[in-house]
Design a protein around this motif. Structure first.
Motif, PDB file in Angstrom:
ATOM      1  N   ILE A  25     101.992 -17.499  -5.450  1.00 13.16           N
ATOM      2  CA  ILE A  25     102.438 -16.543  -4.430  1.00 13.16           C
ATOM      3  C   ILE A  25     101.320 -15.581  -4.066  1.00 13.16           C
ATOM      4  CG2 ILE A  25     103.983 -14.573  -4.022  1.00 13.16           C
ATOM      5  CD1 ILE A  25     106.132 -16.147  -5.544  1.00 13.16           C
ATOM      6  N   SER A  26     100.617 -15.075  -5.058  1.00 14.83           N
ATOM      7  CA  SER A  26      99.578 -14.083  -4.778  1.00 14.83           C
ATOM      8  C   SER A  26      98.337 -14.708  -4.150  1.00 14.83           C
ATOM      9  CB  SER A  26      99.200 -13.326  -6.044  1.00 14.83           C
ATOM     10  OG  SER A  26      98.614 -14.210  -6.978  1.00 14.83           O
ATOM     11  N   GLU A  27      98.017 -15.958  -4.495  1.00 13.66           N
ATOM     12  CA  GLU A  27      96.797 -16.570  -3.979  1.00 13.66           C
ATOM     13  C   GLU A  27      96.997 -17.364  -2.695  1.00 13.66           C
ATOM     14  OE1 GLU A  27      95.067 -18.894  -7.083  1.00 13.66           O
ATOM     15  OE2 GLU A  27      94.562 -17.145  -8.295  1.00 13.66           O
ATOM     16  N   ALA A  28      98.172 -17.949  -2.498  1.00 11.38           N
ATOM     17  CA  ALA A  28      98.369 -18.819  -1.341  1.00 11.38           C
ATOM     18  C   ALA A  28      99.235 -18.189  -0.263  1.00 11.38           C
ATOM     19  CB  ALA A  28      98.984 -20.136  -1.791  1.00 11.38           C
ATOM     20  N   ILE A  29     100.333 -17.579  -0.648  1.00 13.27           N
ATOM     21  CA  ILE A  29     101.277 -17.100   0.354  1.00 13.27           C
ATOM     22  C   ILE A  29     100.911 -15.723   0.878  1.00 13.27           C
ATOM     23  CG2 ILE A  29     103.700 -16.463   0.725  1.00 13.27           C
ATOM     24  CD1 ILE A  29     104.488 -18.727  -1.063  1.00 13.27           C
ATOM     25  N   LEU A  30     100.404 -14.858   0.018  1.00 11.90           N
ATOM     26  CA  LEU A  30     100.114 -13.494   0.449  1.00 11.90           C
ATOM     27  C   LEU A  30      98.786 -13.358   1.179  1.00 11.90           C
ATOM     28  CD1 LEU A  30     101.515 -11.423  -2.536  1.00 11.90           C
ATOM     29  CD2 LEU A  30     102.574 -11.913  -0.344  1.00 11.90           C
ATOM     30  N   THR A  31      98.152 -14.459   1.501  1.00  8.87           N
ATOM     31  CA  THR A  31      96.937 -14.406   2.312  1.00  8.87           C
ATOM     32  C   THR A  31      97.344 -14.408   3.783  1.00  8.87           C
ATOM     33  OG1 THR A  31      96.753 -16.801   2.404  1.00  8.87           O
ATOM     34  CG2 THR A  31      95.656 -15.693   0.566  1.00  8.87           C
ATOM     35  N   ASP A  32      96.390 -14.149   4.666  1.00  4.41           N
ATOM     36  CA  ASP A  32      96.685 -14.156   6.098  1.00  4.41           C
ATOM     37  C   ASP A  32      97.165 -15.535   6.550  1.00  4.41           C
ATOM     38  OD1 ASP A  32      96.002 -11.522   6.321  1.00  4.41           O
ATOM     39  OD2 ASP A  32      93.959 -11.906   7.019  1.00  4.41           O
ATOM     40  N   THR A  33      96.498 -16.562   6.093  1.00 10.35           N
ATOM     41  CA  THR A  33      96.871 -17.923   6.459  1.00 10.35           C
ATOM     42  C   THR A  33      98.257 -18.270   5.922  1.00 10.35           C
ATOM     43  OG1 THR A  33      94.543 -18.541   6.357  1.00 10.35           O
ATOM     44  CG2 THR A  33      96.140 -20.333   6.389  1.00 10.35           C
ATOM     45  N   GLY A  34      98.541 -17.848   4.713  1.00  3.68           N
ATOM     46  CA  GLY A  34      99.850 -18.103   4.125  1.00  3.68           C
ATOM     47  C   GLY A  34     100.955 -17.413   4.889  1.00  3.68           C
ATOM     48  N   MET A  35     100.721 -16.170   5.284  1.00  2.77           N
ATOM     49  CA  MET A  35     101.729 -15.426   6.042  1.00  2.77           C
ATOM     50  C   MET A  35     101.973 -16.067   7.401  1.00  2.77           C
ATOM     51  SD  MET A  35     103.075 -13.050   4.456  1.00  2.77           S
ATOM     52  CE  MET A  35     102.986 -11.617   3.466  1.00  2.77           C
ATOM     53  N   ILE A  36     100.902 -16.509   8.059  1.00  2.72           N
ATOM     54  CA  ILE A  36     101.040 -17.174   9.356  1.00  2.72           C
ATOM     55  C   ILE A  36     101.825 -18.471   9.190  1.00  2.72           C
ATOM     56  CG2 ILE A  36      99.759 -18.356  11.192  1.00  2.72           C
ATOM     57  CD1 ILE A  36      97.602 -16.159  10.842  1.00  2.72           C
ATOM     58  N   THR A  37     101.556 -19.206   8.113  1.00  3.41           N
ATOM     59  CA  THR A  37     102.269 -20.452   7.852  1.00  3.41           C
ATOM     60  C   THR A  37     103.749 -20.195   7.618  1.00  3.41           C
ATOM     61  OG1 THR A  37     100.264 -21.382   6.880  1.00  3.41           O
ATOM     62  CG2 THR A  37     102.336 -22.494   6.374  1.00  3.41           C
ATOM     63  N   VAL A  38     104.055 -19.192   6.812  1.00  2.41           N
ATOM     64  CA  VAL A  38     105.449 -18.852   6.549  1.00  2.41           C
ATOM     65  C   VAL A  38     106.142 -18.425   7.840  1.00  2.41           C
ATOM     66  CG1 VAL A  38     106.959 -17.206   5.381  1.00  2.41           C
ATOM     67  CG2 VAL A  38     105.107 -18.300   4.117  1.00  2.41           C
ATOM     68  N   LEU A  39     105.486 -17.615   8.654  1.00  3.94           N
ATOM     69  CA  LEU A  39     106.051 -17.169   9.921  1.00  3.94           C
ATOM     70  C   LEU A  39     106.293 -18.365  10.846  1.00  3.94           C
ATOM     71  CD1 LEU A  39     106.899 -14.832  11.758  1.00  3.94           C
ATOM     72  CD2 LEU A  39     104.540 -14.751  12.573  1.00  3.94           C
ATOM     73  N   ALA A  40     105.337 -19.289  10.907  1.00  2.00           N
ATOM     74  CA  ALA A  40     105.502 -20.483  11.748  1.00  2.00           C
ATOM     75  C   ALA A  40     106.679 -21.328  11.277  1.00  2.00           C
ATOM     76  CB  ALA A  40     104.215 -21.306  11.742  1.00  2.00           C
TER      77      ALA A  40
END
Length: 108
Positions: A25-40
């Motif tokens: 969660i801290s390394e993959a999702i909480l990054t800018d790319t991770g947040m954009i992916t989750v939003l998409a």
């Protein structure tokens, strides 16, 4: 036989699993790319749910006015209503009633 029972009752250590989830969660999702992916993903899933809702609403009965403007469809629907095995039940549905009424209006 006792070995099988003791192997099946061993306690599972959840700490490494929880630590791996926290790390992911801290390394993959909480990054800018991770947040954009989750939003998409959220936007895509919301769109899919709205499309499904629209498709299920298209199964609703058509109005008399719709059948009047689509008289060929009204005739096809009327034939379906009278040829079905359970025609009495089908004839009492809003689609069948509206199709018949549209035919009556159009051919008076």
């Amino acid at each position: 036989m006792p070995q099988i029972i003791s192997a099946a009752t061993k306690k599972f250590d959840t700490k490494p699993f929880i630590n791996n989830v926290k790390k992911f969660i801290s390394e993959a999702i909480l990054t800018d790319t991770g947040m954009i992916t989750v939003l998409a993903l959220v936007v895509t899933l919301t769109g899919l749910m709205l499309m499904q809702s629209a498709m299920s609403q298209s199964d609703e009965a058509k109005s008399v006015a719709w059948y009047v403007s689509n008289i060929k469809t009204a005739q096809i629907k009327n034939n379906e209503c009278h040829r079905a095995n359970n025609s009495l039940e089908l004839q009492s549905t809003p689609d069948c009633i509206n199709a018949l009424h549209a035919i009556e209006i159009s051919f008076k």
